[in-house]
Design an enzyme around this catalytic site. Structure first.
Site: not given
Ligand code: IDP
Ligand code: MG
Length: 168
Positions: A11, A51, A123, A126, A137
Site C-alpha cells: 500500500k 473494498y 497496515n 493487502h 481480486e
C-alpha cells in the site's frame, strides 16, 4: 496440497516508507512462486470494487483515499501475485493481523504498521483472505497477459478501434 493464488498489494504507506524490499524479503519466507508484479495507480473505481465488502463502514471513504495514495501523496502501489501450496494462509501469517497494533510484532503489519490519528489502519500490505477473494481480486488488478501463466480460464477476443500507446 492445495495450490492457491493470492494478491498482495504494498500500500502507499509501504511505498513512501521505502518498505517494498523488506516486504518482498518477508514474503519470501512463505516459499511461494511469484507470478506477476507491477507498480500501478489505483483508480477510485478499482479501490471501490476492491473494498466493496467494507462500503458501509464509517472508515470506507478514508480507506479509499488511503489505497489511492491521496493520504500519502504518492499515487503508487506495488501489486504482486503469488502461487503455491496453502498460499493464502502462509502469506496471511507473514502479513499479520488487520489491526497493526494487535498484529504479532514480527509480522509485516506488526513491525511496520500504525493506526493514524484519524483511525485508519495503515497496515502496509493487502493480502487476499480466501481463494474466492483471491480470484476476484487478481482478476480485478491484473490482466491475463500480465501474469506469467493463465491462473484462470481465458478467452481470446478481437478488439476493434482500441486506442493504446506504443513507443514513438
Ligand atoms: P484485511 O486487510 O486484513 O483483509 P479487511 O477487513 O479486509 O482486512 O479490511 C481491509 C482494510 O480496511 C484493512 O487492511 C485496513 O486498512 C482497513 N480497515 C479494516 N478494518 C478497519 C477498522 O476497524 N478501522 C480502520 N481501518 C480498517
Ligand atoms: Mg480483506
Amino acid at each position: 496440497m492445495a495450490i492457491e493464488q493470492t494478491l498482495i498489494v504494498v500500500k502507499p504507506d509501504g511505498l513512501i516508507k521505502s518498505l517494498t524490499g523488506n516486504v518482498i524479503s518477508r514474503l519470501a519466507e512463505a516459499k511461494l512462486t511469484i507470478m506477476g508484479a507491477k507498480v500501478m495507480r489505483v483508480s477510485r473505481e478499482l479501490a471501490e470494487k476492491h473494498y466493496e465488502h467494507l462500503k458501509d463502514k464509517p472508515f470506507f471513504e478514508e480507506l479509499i483515499m488511503y489505497i489511492m495514495g491521496e493520504v500519502h501523496k504518492t499515487r503508487r502501489v506495488l501489486a504482486l501475485v503469488y502461487q503455491g501450496d496453502n498460499a493464502i494462509t502462509k502469506i496471511r501469517d507473514v502479513v499479520g493481523d488487520t489491526n497493526p497494533e494487535m498484529a504479532n510484532p514480527v509480522s509485516i503489519r506488526g513491525a511496520y504498521g500504525r493506526i493514524t490519528t484519524t483511525g485508519v489502519f495503515e497496515n502496509v500490505v493487502h493480502a487476499s483472505s480466501s481463494p474466492e477473494d483471491a480470484e476476484k481480486e487478481i482478476k480485478l488488478w491484473f490482466q491475463p497477459d500480465e501474469i506469467i501463466e493463465d491462473l484462470y480460464p481465458v478467452k481470446e477476443v478481437t478488439l476493434k478501434n482500441v486506442k493504446k500507446l506504443v513507443w514513438a
